[in-house]
Design an enzyme around this catalytic site. Sequence first.
Site, mmCIF file in Angstrom:
data_model
loop_
_atom_site.group_PDB
_atom_site.id
_atom_site.type_symbol
_atom_site.label_atom_id
_atom_site.label_comp_id
_atom_site.label_asym_id
_atom_site.label_seq_id
_atom_site.Cartn_x
_atom_site.Cartn_y
_atom_site.Cartn_z
ATOM 1 C CG ASP A 181 -9.331 -0.086 5.120
ATOM 2 O OD1 ASP A 181 -9.274 -0.249 3.887
ATOM 3 O OD2 ASP A 181 -8.665 -0.747 5.938
ATOM 4 C CE LYS B 27 -3.647 -2.498 2.384
ATOM 5 N NZ LYS B 27 -4.255 -2.877 3.662
ATOM 6 C CD GLN C 292 -2.925 -4.157 6.923
ATOM 7 O OE1 GLN C 292 -2.902 -3.178 6.193
ATOM 8 N NE2 GLN C 292 -3.472 -5.296 6.542
#
Length: 298
Positions: free
Chosen positions: A122, A55, A99
């Site tokens: 996200d 990412k 994460q």
Amino acid sequence: MTDTAHVVSGRKLRDKLLVQAAEVSASLRGRNLPPRLAVVLVGENPASLVYVQSKMKAAESCGIDSTLLTLPAQTDQATLNTTIEQLNTDPSVNGILLQLPLPSHLDRDTALDAISPAKDVDGLTPTNVGLLELKRDGLKPCTPLGIMRILESIGTKLKGIDAVMIGRSDLVGRPMASLLAQEEATVTMCHRYTKDIGLYLKSADLVIVAAGSPELVKGKQLKPGATVIDVGITPVTDDEGKRRILGDCAFDSCKDVAAYITPVPGGVGPMTVASLMTNTLDATCRQHGLPLPEWKIR
Ligand code: NAD
């Protein structure tokens, strides 16, 4: 039966989006508003480390600054939440990515709840989940957003089709099913307790599989000409000790029946990363009161 399926390259589509993302980043930089993504990683899960690196590499490639905050595995909930809250109020940070998974002593929901919805790239905070369900503007989870873009790229008509979503996670299955239903598809959600998945697969025009169960779907179960989107990622070591990644579909047999299929790797994964970049730039624009970029996929 159709001829062998068209294999949809998520990498090519990703690259197309990253070129546009680089232009948007450059224009933000020109206004002295450099976009920044902050990634919070707790512990040293090797798979998470690989995802985070890919990412950050994508961010760099399209001119988004990124910061990695690595917290020790034994970090307590209060420290994690304080870290997130500091990022919420840091004006140089536009997107926050926590994460997952977290170490088992930490509560995922409590941590996600701490992320400012405006920076939740996200799309997992309750506010953004609610906005998605209501079909209102917000930040959508990257994998379902990436899949919608894959479907758009191949011109899939969703209105009135029969779609099967295997897997009902917060991250993929549930938001994906909502997005498809909003486009007037008839959506059946299957999961590990579904009695007979084959029953639904045989009439499905679109099959999306996010189960984490290698080669769960076989070609003989599919309706000829179906579109198959494989989200699964399961690392395996073969008999010769070689590491590879398996998807949730038996690729060779599905390819002989489907009209379109995404490969693993190289299908959904790259589009998830690209959508994280577009979300970061969307969030940056919104935070500065600028119009949202138009992302062209075709
Ligand atoms: P999850 O474990 O949270 O959920 C899995 C879902 O699949 C559950 O609803 C479960 O009921 C269902 N399921 C599991 N085994 C099944 C079976 N045998 N038959 C029917 N249903 C079954 O998983 P997740 O986070 O949604 O991830 C699913 C897979 O997708 C994993 O392999 C993950 O690594 C992968 N993934 C890939 C990307 C990407 O960008 N390519 C992104 C997210 C997740």
